[in-house]
Design a protein around this motif. Structure first.
Motif, PDB file in Angstrom:
ATOM      1  N   LEU A 398      76.513 -81.767  47.908  1.00 29.01           N
ATOM      2  CA  LEU A 398      77.683 -80.933  47.379  1.00 29.01           C
ATOM      3  C   LEU A 398      76.862 -79.969  46.924  1.00 29.01           C
ATOM      4  O   LEU A 398      77.873 -78.167  47.260  1.00 29.01           O
ATOM      5  CB  LEU A 398      78.928 -81.359  47.082  1.00 29.01           C
ATOM      6  N   PHE A 402      77.687 -74.162  47.699  1.00 29.58           N
ATOM      7  CA  PHE A 402      77.713 -73.475  47.139  1.00 29.58           C
ATOM      8  C   PHE A 402      76.558 -72.084  46.893  1.00 29.58           C
ATOM      9  O   PHE A 402      76.722 -71.549  47.692  1.00 29.58           O
ATOM     10  CB  PHE A 402      77.840 -73.620  45.873  1.00 29.58           C
ATOM     11  N   THR A 475      78.431 -77.203  35.301  1.00 32.93           N
ATOM     12  CA  THR A 475      79.360 -76.875  34.054  1.00 32.93           C
ATOM     13  C   THR A 475      78.589 -75.787  33.729  1.00 32.93           C
ATOM     14  O   THR A 475      79.618 -74.394  33.944  1.00 32.93           O
ATOM     15  CB  THR A 475      79.853 -77.908  33.298  1.00 32.93           C
ATOM     16  N   MET A 478      77.921 -72.784  35.835  1.00 31.58           N
ATOM     17  CA  MET A 478      79.526 -71.995  36.716  1.00 31.58           C
ATOM     18  C   MET A 478      79.526 -71.280  35.179  1.00 31.58           C
ATOM     19  O   MET A 478      80.318 -70.111  35.237  1.00 31.58           O
ATOM     20  CB  MET A 478      80.899 -73.151  36.819  1.00 31.58           C
TER      21      MET A 478
ATOM     22  N   LEU B  20      83.486 -80.983  35.501  1.00 34.99           N
ATOM     23  CA  LEU B  20      83.398 -79.624  37.068  1.00 34.99           C
ATOM     24  C   LEU B  20      83.873 -78.934  36.420  1.00 34.99           C
ATOM     25  O   LEU B  20      84.765 -77.611  36.267  1.00 34.99           O
ATOM     26  CB  LEU B  20      83.183 -80.069  38.055  1.00 34.99           C
ATOM     27  N   GLY B  23      84.598 -76.136  33.822  1.00 37.58           N
ATOM     28  CA  GLY B  23      83.539 -74.645  33.998  1.00 37.58           C
ATOM     29  C   GLY B  23      84.524 -73.769  35.174  1.00 37.58           C
ATOM     30  O   GLY B  23      83.951 -72.895  35.227  1.00 37.58           O
ATOM     31  N   VAL B  24      85.343 -74.528  35.115  1.00 41.71           N
ATOM     32  CA  VAL B  24      86.319 -73.635  36.275  1.00 41.71           C
ATOM     33  C   VAL B  24      86.715 -72.251  34.339  1.00 41.71           C
ATOM     34  O   VAL B  24      87.573 -72.986  33.131  1.00 41.71           O
ATOM     35  CB  VAL B  24      87.642 -74.029  36.314  1.00 41.71           C
ATOM     36  N   ILE B  38      84.028 -62.856  44.582  1.00 38.39           N
ATOM     37  CA  ILE B  38      82.696 -63.854  44.681  1.00 38.39           C
ATOM     38  C   ILE B  38      83.378 -65.368  43.793  1.00 38.39           C
ATOM     39  O   ILE B  38      83.286 -65.992  44.808  1.00 38.39           O
ATOM     40  CB  ILE B  38      81.578 -63.722  43.927  1.00 38.39           C
ATOM     41  N   GLN B  41      85.834 -67.197  46.449  1.00 40.50           N
ATOM     42  CA  GLN B  41      84.619 -67.530  47.376  1.00 40.50           C
ATOM     43  C   GLN B  41      84.743 -69.011  46.627  1.00 40.50           C
ATOM     44  O   GLN B  41      84.371 -69.868  47.367  1.00 40.50           O
ATOM     45  CB  GLN B  41      83.274 -67.118  47.694  1.00 40.50           C
ATOM     46  N   PHE B  42      83.600 -68.754  44.967  1.00 46.51           N
ATOM     47  CA  PHE B  42      82.988 -70.007  44.571  1.00 46.51           C
ATOM     48  C   PHE B  42      84.700 -71.467  44.402  1.00 46.51           C
ATOM     49  O   PHE B  42      84.680 -72.152  44.895  1.00 46.51           O
ATOM     50  CB  PHE B  42      83.214 -69.610  43.215  1.00 46.51           C
ATOM     51  N   THR B  45      85.664 -72.837  47.348  1.00 47.86           N
ATOM     52  CA  THR B  45      83.935 -73.678  48.202  1.00 47.86           C
ATOM     53  C   THR B  45      84.104 -74.521  47.380  1.00 47.86           C
ATOM     54  O   THR B  45      84.103 -76.145  47.084  1.00 47.86           O
ATOM     55  CB  THR B  45      82.903 -73.100  47.289  1.00 47.86           C
ATOM     56  N   LEU B  46      84.701 -74.883  45.847  1.00 46.44           N
ATOM     57  CA  LEU B  46      85.023 -75.657  44.822  1.00 46.44           C
ATOM     58  C   LEU B  46      86.028 -76.588  45.264  1.00 46.44           C
ATOM     59  O   LEU B  46      85.870 -77.904  45.003  1.00 46.44           O
ATOM     60  CB  LEU B  46      85.658 -74.776  43.797  1.00 46.44           C
ATOM     61  N   THR B  49      84.899 -78.887  48.416  1.00 46.34           N
ATOM     62  CA  THR B  49      83.475 -79.750  48.195  1.00 46.34           C
ATOM     63  C   THR B  49      84.098 -80.524  47.571  1.00 46.34           C
ATOM     64  O   THR B  49      83.397 -82.161  47.508  1.00 46.34           O
ATOM     65  CB  THR B  49      82.643 -78.951  47.571  1.00 46.34           C
ATOM     66  N   VAL B  52      85.787 -83.135  49.482  1.00 48.39           N
ATOM     67  CA  VAL B  52      84.972 -83.793  50.056  1.00 48.39           C
ATOM     68  C   VAL B  52      84.685 -84.935  49.027  1.00 48.39           C
ATOM     69  O   VAL B  52      84.361 -86.428  49.158  1.00 48.39           O
ATOM     70  CB  VAL B  52      83.495 -82.961  50.596  1.00 48.39           C
ATOM     71  N   PHE B  53      83.469 -84.580  47.738  1.00 40.17           N
ATOM     72  CA  PHE B  53      83.536 -85.344  47.219  1.00 40.17           C
ATOM     73  C   PHE B  53      83.865 -86.594  46.927  1.00 40.17           C
ATOM     74  O   PHE B  53      83.613 -87.998  46.348  1.00 40.17           O
ATOM     75  CB  PHE B  53      82.993 -84.758  45.976  1.00 40.17           C
ATOM     76  N   PHE B  96      82.249 -76.327  57.532  1.00 37.15           N
ATOM     77  CA  PHE B  96      80.995 -75.654  56.321  1.00 37.15           C
ATOM     78  C   PHE B  96      80.136 -74.357  56.829  1.00 37.15           C
ATOM     79  O   PHE B  96      80.399 -72.727  55.967  1.00 37.15           O
ATOM     80  CB  PHE B  96      80.044 -76.416  56.132  1.00 37.15           C
ATOM     81  N   LEU B  99      83.239 -71.622  56.524  1.00 37.37           N
ATOM     82  CA  LEU B  99      82.418 -71.008  54.974  1.00 37.37           C
ATOM     83  C   LEU B  99      81.853 -70.472  54.748  1.00 37.37           C
ATOM     84  O   LEU B  99      81.876 -69.250  53.769  1.00 37.37           O
ATOM     85  CB  LEU B  99      82.985 -72.359  53.564  1.00 37.37           C
TER      86      LEU B  99
END
Ligand code: HEM
Ligand SMILES: [Cu+2]
Ligand SMILES: [Cu+2]
Lengths: 595, 264
Positions: A398, A402, A475, A478, B20, B23-24, B38, B41-42, B45-46, B49, B52-53, B96, B99
């Motif tokens: 996944l 990105f 992370t 990111m 994760l 990281g935001v 950007i 869009q990131f 996508t996060l 995904t 889906v994850f 996808f 996207l």
């Protein structure tokens, strides 16, 4: 195809140690040689990664043992920047080429392909022996590069020029160390090329009677497709490597433009293009990641069906997906070059094509899930690693969604997000595939069952470990932390996020340590392991009808195949598995046809 | 074993999501429209995904829990299901590819839109291990450069014979730009590949010897920001650091005048 017999009268069982175990032409011995080479390589690669992690987490702390080990590379107990980068380079190169390309294809492919298609050996046993020994020479060359006075190379596993083309003026690690690095890669290309031809011909010509293409185990499809990818991609890397050598030593300028000034001195080159090298490298490099992973996908499919006691879900779709992944893999190399300076319009095409690879990957994942759905799973070690593979492959894959988008990649390119992504997909998935294969085929290869308790401990620590190492790397990426950095502590914007690094290093420390369980298991099994029966997993494919370990030329008489490879739990059948060689009557009348 | 393993997959999924999410917002504040595009869009996508994850790992954990050996019932003898396989493939494909197409907007704005007229042109030349930044002086033209003129005091080799170069303004490792004005960097390299990475703008671009690659942005907030090298260039790669200083236009003009070479 009974020419297999005729062909093999030519090579009778050799006697004597050298012909039997060293310069052997028996595909099984050669497979085991590749496997051992990869095992040696993976431990070297892992040791290097530990040193890197130590530096990343504790950039300011001197360690006395480092100075004792590397008086020059770690003066005062702290690694030098060039020593750090040469480890990045060596770790990456050794892992990609000598582990991920060596074990799954050269190792298990060699050992398993002929047996699983009912052949007595590879089509060209002599070439097979050569491809191993050329690989071995390539390994020797990389070790020479590592220890070369004047510094191990530090161009990363990608070795981009001009840095890699300029010679010692461009700094430490750019002298003979770099030359040996290129020689190693070039030799490796030659070996893979020879090997791939052999795999392709063997698959097409030496299948036994009844073994139609659509009755081949998915492992064979994995090895076959990988061989086609190798055949088409390694020559391109070989070309790039040779041109790079010429630029370094023969004064050519394939990759070197005019007006370069290095270390304050003008350089006498003109007319070349550094970006050309990147195109050649990644035209190889992207298929290479599939070369690493497709054999693992094959093995994992095989093991999951066997241990869930169910037919593989969507056999045909699996075959098409393998081909689709392999085929699309040749049209997406530009996703590594969005920020390289290539024409920005091409990025649009590469971006869209890259994301379409999500389709066959999704089909494969759905089919693995479909295979265990409604099964009765035997949680032995090969199965654990196979299910771990599926989990890790999804997690890592996944990340590609990105990085495949040119706009998002503008920020993420060359950050730790990439490091986390490729370690999970290419690195850990492929390694889990190798471990799954090892635990699964070891009984047939060596005649003894590996210890289950140790296997399970090895698996669970590794699974938890890789999540704790590589997800946090995403992370940190990111937050924008660049990769191939000796020290990131001077950046204000990273202050907060890189505090995760010490946790990652501890997880790496434990995970690497846990690999000792695997080594102990290997040794213990060889000395005291339980003797394996001929078909310990109650599997259907041809290797399990052979003696344990299989004799020279594999079969006493040529096998004849009547069934597909995944006939498990057929309603009304006597046992819950039907060997491929069982008579047609083993399947009760009225059972739905396989495809 | 099956229960433990199934739960473990769920636990690892949960831990991954938590890690994760940490990281935001971890990247520095975006200071341009392109940077914010950007980012969105990131995050889109996060989110996709992420769904889906969780679905894929959730199913994996559930099946592992549910279908262990020794459970009641029989094994389902089935060779596949075209509807599920094709359906799943098509859904993933459509999402996808959509996207990917959506992501082209930010890319096109940055890389396919042409030059803006009032843009400030700045030349950035990477070298092991420093960034040489050059502004044209009053004449608005940069002087020619050539390798033979390179020396310590003239790192990029501005030709002493070219009058246009006399008033060029040099700045080492410090890129100064006015706020809210389009800027076009022309990226070059003297020796090997480097990469000019400005995290606060969310963009990076390789510098390639032999090429001059344009990179456009408009910074909307004054301040001092980190610039990193993001392409391996040798042992000093990690130390090849610069700063981006975004100033009020008047302040910028003052800085430029102050940094101009003294007239001989
Ligand atoms: C415990 C396991 C591992 C750890 C802790 C680890 C750690 C690392 C670290 C710290 C780096 C350097 C990051 C940087 O400075 O940019 C790296 C790079 C890399 N690793 Fe690993 N690694 C592991 C296993 C593997 C495996 C199994 C593979 C096989 C594919 C692999 C392939 C690579 C590659 C290709 C690079 C990039 C080298 C480059 O930048 O040129 N690693 N790894
Ligand atoms: Cu790729
Ligand atoms: Cu650099």
């Amino acid at each position: 195809m009974s020419e297999a017999t005729a062909h093999h009268d030519a090579h009778a069982a050799p006697t004597g140690f050298v012909r039997r175990y060293l310069f052997s032409m028996d595909h099984k011995v050669i497979g085991i040689q590749y496997w051992i080479l990869a095992l040696v390589a993976v431990f070297i690669g892992m040791a290097l990664s530990f040193l890197m992690r130590l530096q990343i987490a504790y950039p300011d702390t001197p360690f006395a043992f480092l100075e004792a080990l590397f008086p020059k590379g770690a003066e005062g107990g702290q690694l030098t920047p060039e020593f750090y980068l040469s480890m990045v380079t060596m770790h990456g190169t050794i892992m990609v080429f000598f582990v991920l390309t060596t074990a799954p294809q050269g190792g298990f492919g060699n050992w398993g392909l002929p047996i699983q298609i009912g052949a007595r050996d590879m089509a060209f046993p002599f070439l097979n022996m050569m491809s191993f020994w050329v690989t071995f020479l390539a390994f020797v060359a990389i070790i020479i590069a590592l220890f070369f006075a004047g510094g191990a190379p530090l161009g990363g596993w990608t070795g981009y020029p001009p840095l890699s083309a300029l010679g010692p003026e461009a700094g430490p690690g750019q002298g003979w160390g770099m030359t040996w690095w290129i020689i190693s890669i070039a030799l490796f290309c030659v070996a893979s090329l020879i090997g791939s031809l052999n795999f392709i011909v063997t698959t097409l010509v030496l299948r036994c009677k009844g073994m139609t293409l659509m009755r081949m185990p998915l492992t064979c499809w994995g090895w076959f497709t990988t061989a086609i990818l190798s055949l088409l991609s390694f020559p391109v890397l070989l070309g790039a490597g040779v041109l790079l050598l010429l630029d370094r030593h023969a004064g050519t300028s394939f990759f070197l433009p005019s007006n370069l000034v290095v270390g304050g001195k003008p350089v006498d080159h003109s007319g070349g293009s550094p970006i050309l090298f990147q195109h050649l490298f990644w035209f190889f490099g992207h298929p290479e990641v599939y070369i690493a992973i497709l054999p693992g996908m094959g093995a994992v499919s095989q093991i999951i069906a066997t241990c869930a006691r169910k037919p593989i879900f969507g056999y045909r779709a699996m075959v098409y997906a393998i081909f689709a992944i392999g085929g699309l893999g040749f049209f997406v190399w530009g996703h590594h070059m969005f920020i390289s300076g290539m024409n920005p319009y091409t990025a649009v095409a590469f971006s869209v094509l890259t994301l379409t690879i999500g389709v066959p990957s999704a089909v494969k994942t759905i089919n693995w899930l479909g295979t265990i759905w409604g099964g009765k799973i035997r949680f032995n070690t090969p199965m654990l690693f196979s299910l771990g593979f599926v989990s890790v492959f999804v997690s890592g894959g996944l990340g590609g969604i990105f990085l495949g988008q040119s706009s998002v990649d503008l920020f993420l390119h060359d950050t730790y997000f990439v490091v986390g992504h490729f370690h999970l997909t290419m690195g850990v998935s492929a390694i889990f595939g190798i471990f799954a294969g090892t635990y699964y085929w070891f009984p047939k290869m060596f005649g003894r069952m590996m210890h289950e308790g140790m296997g399970k401990a090895h698996f669970f620590i590794s699974l938890i470990g890789v999540y704790l190492i590589f997800i946090p790397m995403h992370t940190i990426g990111m937050g924008g932390a660049p990769r191939r950095y000796y020290d990131s502590t001077s950046f204000k914007y990273l202050e907060d996020i890189i505090s995760m690094n010490s946790m990652i290093t501890w997880a790496a420390f434990i995970t690497i340590g846990a690999q000792a369980i695997f080594v102990v298991n290997l040794i213990w099994t060889m000395l005291a392991g339980k003797k394996a029966s001929d078909n310990p997993w109650e599997a259907t494919t041809l290797e399990w009808i052979c003696a344990t370990p299989p004799v020279h030329l594999n079969f006493d008489e040529d096998p004849v195949v009547h069934h597909g490879p995944y006939e498990y739990s057929v309603p009304g059948a006597e046992k819950d598995y039907i060997m491929q060689t069982d008579p047609p009557s083993a399947v009760p009348a009225g059972t739905p046809a396989q495809h | 074993m099956g229960r433990f393993f199934g739960l473990l997959i769920w636990a690892l999924t949960a831990i991954s999501v938590i890690v994760l999410l940490r990281g935001v917002g971890a990247a520095p504040e975006a200071i341009s429209q392109a940077g914010r595009d950007i980012d969105s869009q990131f995050y889109l996508t996060l989110a996709i995904t992420g769904v889906v994850f969780v679905i894929a790992q959730g199913l994996l954990g559930w099946f592992i829990w549910q279908y262990r050996e020794g459970r009641e019932g029989t094994v389902t003898y089935i060779h596949g299901n075209n509807k599920i396989e094709v359906g799943g493939g098509v859904v993933i494909g459509v999402v996808f590819v959509a996207l990917a197409l959506l992501g082209q907007k930010a890319w096109a704005a940055l890389h396919l839109a042409g030059e803006t007229e009032d843009a400030l042109h700045v030349e950035v030349t990477g070298q092991q291990f420093a960034w040489n930044i050059r502004y044209p002086g009053k004449d608005g033209v940069l002087g020619e450069t050539a390798p033979q003129f390179v020396e310590t005091v003239n790192p990029i080799g501005i030709s002493p014979r070219d009058p246009a170069g006399k008033d060029d303004v040099m700045s080492i490792n410090k890129l100064v730009v006015p706020v809210n004005r389009p800027v076009q960097l022309n990226l070059k390299s003297l020796d090997v590949l480097h990469d000019f990475f400005m995290p606060a703008l969310r963009i990076k671009q390789d510098t390639v010897p032999g090429l001059s690659i344009p990179l456009r942005f408009k910074a909307e907030k004054t301040g001092t920001y980190d610039v990193a090298c993001a392409e391996l260039c040798g042992q000093g790669h990690y130390s090849m650091k610069a700063t981006l200083e975004v100033m009020e236009p008047a302040q910028f003009e003052a800085w430029l005048a102050e940094s101009a070479p003294s007239e001989e």
